[in-house]
Design a protein around this motif. Sequence first.
Motif, PDB file in Angstrom:
ATOM      1  N   TRP A 225      -3.305   1.163   2.588  1.00 52.34           N
ATOM      2  CA  TRP A 225      -3.761   2.468   2.298  1.00 52.34           C
ATOM      3  C   TRP A 225      -2.577   3.345   2.395  1.00 52.34           C
ATOM      4  N   ARG A 226      -1.693   3.209   3.257  1.00 53.38           N
ATOM      5  CA  ARG A 226      -0.857   4.433   3.747  1.00 53.38           C
ATOM      6  C   ARG A 226       0.351   4.221   2.523  1.00 53.38           C
ATOM      7  N   THR A 227       0.624   3.084   2.166  1.00 53.53           N
ATOM      8  CA  THR A 227       1.492   2.646   1.107  1.00 53.53           C
ATOM      9  C   THR A 227       1.091   2.632  -0.312  1.00 53.53           C
ATOM     10  N   ARG A 228      -0.193   3.077  -0.456  1.00 54.25           N
ATOM     11  CA  ARG A 228      -0.633   3.095  -1.816  1.00 54.25           C
ATOM     12  C   ARG A 228       0.237   4.114  -2.737  1.00 54.25           C
ATOM     13  N   PRO A 229       0.319   3.781  -4.209  1.00 54.87           N
ATOM     14  CA  PRO A 229       0.987   4.656  -5.220  1.00 54.87           C
ATOM     15  C   PRO A 229       0.635   6.042  -5.002  1.00 54.87           C
TER      16      PRO A 229
ATOM     17  N   GLY B 103      -4.545   1.195  -6.502  1.00 54.94           N
ATOM     18  CA  GLY B 103      -3.623   1.108  -7.532  1.00 54.94           C
ATOM     19  C   GLY B 103      -2.420   0.238  -7.331  1.00 54.94           C
ATOM     20  N   GLY B 104      -2.358  -0.288  -5.969  1.00 58.08           N
ATOM     21  CA  GLY B 104      -1.096  -1.059  -5.605  1.00 58.08           C
ATOM     22  C   GLY B 104      -1.039  -2.370  -6.319  1.00 58.08           C
ATOM     23  N   LEU B 105      -2.074  -2.884  -6.858  1.00 57.21           N
ATOM     24  CA  LEU B 105      -2.219  -4.264  -7.749  1.00 57.21           C
ATOM     25  C   LEU B 105      -2.726  -3.610  -8.943  1.00 57.21           C
TER      26      LEU B 105
ATOM     27  N   SER C 208       3.101  -2.763  -7.024  1.00 55.07           N
ATOM     28  CA  SER C 208       4.168  -1.714  -6.356  1.00 55.07           C
ATOM     29  C   SER C 208       4.793  -2.330  -5.181  1.00 55.07           C
ATOM     30  N   HIS C 209       5.983  -1.872  -5.128  1.00 55.76           N
ATOM     31  CA  HIS C 209       6.907  -2.586  -4.123  1.00 55.76           C
ATOM     32  C   HIS C 209       6.340  -2.535  -2.797  1.00 55.76           C
ATOM     33  N   ALA C 210       5.683  -1.718  -2.354  1.00 53.32           N
ATOM     34  CA  ALA C 210       5.051  -1.717  -0.981  1.00 53.32           C
ATOM     35  C   ALA C 210       3.877  -2.778  -0.855  1.00 53.32           C
TER      36      ALA C 210
ATOM     37  N   ALA D 185       6.016  -6.135  -0.818  1.00 56.41           N
ATOM     38  CA  ALA D 185       6.575  -6.390   0.432  1.00 56.41           C
ATOM     39  C   ALA D 185       5.386  -6.810   1.459  1.00 56.41           C
ATOM     40  N   GLN D 186       4.407  -6.209   1.449  1.00 55.51           N
ATOM     41  CA  GLN D 186       3.404  -6.410   2.512  1.00 55.51           C
ATOM     42  C   GLN D 186       2.781  -7.899   2.199  1.00 55.51           C
ATOM     43  N   LEU D 187       2.600  -8.286   0.779  1.00 48.34           N
ATOM     44  CA  LEU D 187       1.903  -9.716   0.521  1.00 48.34           C
ATOM     45  C   LEU D 187       3.130 -10.608   0.775  1.00 48.34           C
ATOM     46  N   SER D 188       4.468 -10.383   0.685  1.00 49.24           N
ATOM     47  CA  SER D 188       5.420 -11.328   0.892  1.00 49.24           C
ATOM     48  C   SER D 188       5.372 -11.592   2.412  1.00 49.24           C
TER      49      SER D 188
END
Length: 998
Positions: free
Chosen positions: A92-96, A201-203, A213-215, A218-221
């Motif tokens: 949530w914090r890194t959402r677009p 909206g990150g995916l 999104s980049h965030a 990164a989190q899923l990786s």
Amino acid sequence: MSFEMPTMGGPGGAPPEERPRRRGVLLPTLIILAVLVGAFVVFTGFYTDWLWFDSVDQTQVFTTSLVTRAVMFLVFGAIMGVAIAASMWIAWRTRPTFMGMTPEQASLERYRIAIEPFRRLLTLSASVGLGFIAGLTAASEWGTYLLWRNAVPFNITDPQFGLDLSFYTFTLPFIRFLIGFGFAVVLLCIMAVIVVQYVYGGLRLQPKGDRASHAAQAQLSLLIGLFVLLKAVSYWYDRFGLATKSETLVAGFTGLKYTDVNAVLPALNILAAVSVLVALLFFINVFRRQWVIPVIGAGLLVLTSIVVGALYPMLVQQFQVRPSELVREQSYLERNINATRDAYDIADSEVTDYPNTVSPPTQTTLNASAGTLNNIRLLDPAVVSPTFNQLQQIRGYYSFNSKLDVDRYTLDEAKRGAIVAVREINLAGIPDGQRNWTNDRLVYTHGYGFVSAYDNTAQTDGQPDFFESDIPPSGSLEVTQPRVYFGELSPIYSIVGAPKGSTPVELDYPDDASPTGQKTNTYTGSGGVGMGSIFDRLVFATKFQDANLLLSDLVNPDSRIMWDRDPLTRVEKVAPWLTLDQDPYPIVADGRIKWIVDGYTLSNEYPYSSRVSLSDATSDSVSSRTIPSGLLPRDQANYVRNSVKAVVDAYDGTVTLYAWDPSDPVLLTWMNAFPGVVQPVSSMPDSVMDHVRYPQDLFKIQRAILSRYHVTDASTFYNGTDVWIVPNDPTVSPAQVFQPPYYLTLQMPDQDAPTFSLTTTFAPQRRQTLAAFMSVDSAPGEGYGKMRVLQLPSNTTIPGPQQVQNNFESDPLVSSQLSLLRAGGSQVELGNLLSLPFNDGLLYVEPVYLRASQDGYPLLRKILVGYGSNVAMENTLTAALAKVFGASPDSGTEALPDPNTPSGGGEGQATPSPSPSTDADPATTLATALARAASAYDAGQRALAKGDFAAYGEAQAELKAALDEAAAAEAQLFPELVPSTAPTPTATPAPSPNASAA
């Protein structure tokens, strides 16, 4: 003057505007009350359990297990909850912050607006809920954790990896749990991140540009990298799991095979290395945020697992192993054979060839075998329970267990075999008009007395020959405390105890000399838990959902409540890490009645040892119909030891555990976890030690394993040409259940004296002939646990139990006698078919019981004996033995050992008592006489056909004597049918030599 009408309110005069406010106050109040009641109910469960453990001085078992569960619940629940909450918060914090208003995002915006007020609550609920479930799952693994934490080495290394066996039994299961928990955490975190990132909206499924999104990338990786890294760890430890993996090479095979060592093991090494590399690619992608390379790496990992992990081992098995499987697998079969024999403690069993050359015994042989012949058990503990009930129940509210027990006692300075039972209370036997709360809980509180009969003899009418019986107790055992408050049939709970000087209310036994017609008693022991205070009464009323515990005036300040009274239940609570033998048995030691329960330590992770189903191995014709199942905590095992002997006092419920096998690493590990719970075996009183015996369930498991693993040659084992089975019990119908093992006092060929033993037979696979006889010394001492197997020749057909039973019932004389005994509504019950090694052959003995009617009770009436091809059914064992041995029953010491002379030597030494006799029974006499008459008539007809008139005359004389005996017996049975003068039965006179054969 004007008057104003008062405003009409709602119920109770409350104005309408007050009603919602009152309802708003009432609802939280009800919720608080419900929470308080629920909390009190939970509290009563924990509090009463602590009181129960305190009553047996084992509170550390309760506290250790509870604290371990609580810590694992909190730690693993917190890990799961924090991981889920952190993943969702980061997502949530890194959402677009800005997203194009596509149709997809426009639709999701409405959801975002709707859930925003509840976002924190949803996050908290998801993390707490999943943490709670994870905590419960982890708490159930408290035993796995304690085994790892307190592990004791076996000081035995496995032949493949060179690791101590404790790694497989104690460490590897906990590592597997941690890996599995790690997978669960990571997978749930990935799912939570995907949901949150998609909602915010990150995916995107329909993006204008990047789908993530980049965030989010990164989190899923990072999470996927952790998952693949865990997979690498899993591959690494799967290597060790091959040592405990069951295979289909031969039935029950466990451990590494040729393919595992030369293909699967290298494949797992490769897969672990590839997984580490792929995990690094995903970790690098946290910074690069390019999915191409890590996705290619993941694809290569899948391809490698297919080619290297599955296809390559299959090719090795197909083209290298299968053409010469025995040669390739021989060394691995030897590992399996040796490990299995060690794991089940059968490595030291002695297998010797037994000739089975049946010949008439000489007087020297009879004298040498006196210890076996004079101690043949004739009372079947699975049959005579109704007889004990009929003769020793005294009142309907007493009862004996449906299966009695075998033991031995020193009487007149000699060991005597015994059938023993405890007279327990049975609430179901109380008349319906007397069933009430007071009687059920405060009056009928305990059983009374110990009953024991000689196992190798009976009275002339077929009744057991008791040497301890009646109420008050009388006999040879000097029972000073006959009350049984803790037994197999005890009520769910009872309330006992009262202040000094108060009138006793607990029923002891009926007494015609007493003014009230009964003797009463007040419990003065330390068993149970005090419940005199109001608080304790409230607690137990809640626990048992019984308001009478709180309201009854009969509950006094000195009252004690007893529950969980069955010996198995008490031992299971004190030692939850034990698997218990399902046949606790009572003894008399130092004047008190006690129960002995055998406890086993198990493992299912012993390398290379084959697994066995405990329920299948321990089920037989007795246990399947009389012993309840369900107490076994696990069904599969590949390591077992009888490590603990537990003793439960029948009066005060004290539970004492003794370390019977102090060298067992599993027991030592549990003793580290629960110090002080198990006492050294040296502290066991001699009066208890005298009654220790080899446990039946362990013996059943060992015989199931030994049926295949008596073979130590890998080639023979692989070919399966010498596989045995446990024969079916021929005395039950249908005979599709295993024959149980039998406790007998006998002398094996290499022994100088008879020994109390547990015995069984084996049959060849798919046949019901005889392959072997096995016994294990059951008397405590240096020889305890010594296992002897007599292997019979495989090139001859030797009758097994099924065929011996068929020989019994197909014999013309025996068949006719059994048919007559079954006539007139009587029921014949066949006792246990005993097999005994004798004179380089096998002797079979089977007691025959007769019930007068459906509601009658079995009495010992006949003895069936088989030796070689000879079969006999007589009134006494002596007569039957004489007949099959080819001697006269009246020839005294020249034919059989004197039954009144003590047999020699050993723990099993006994002063034999006379064999059972039923000569006074006219029904049996009539049946025997008619059978003799039929046999004599047939003999006469055969002699007449041959023209042998001398033999014909002898047969006619035998026929006349048999008819005379039958007429006399009939006159005793039915005197009203016999006239004052009756003609004497006559036989047909012998024809002259010139008479026609027609």
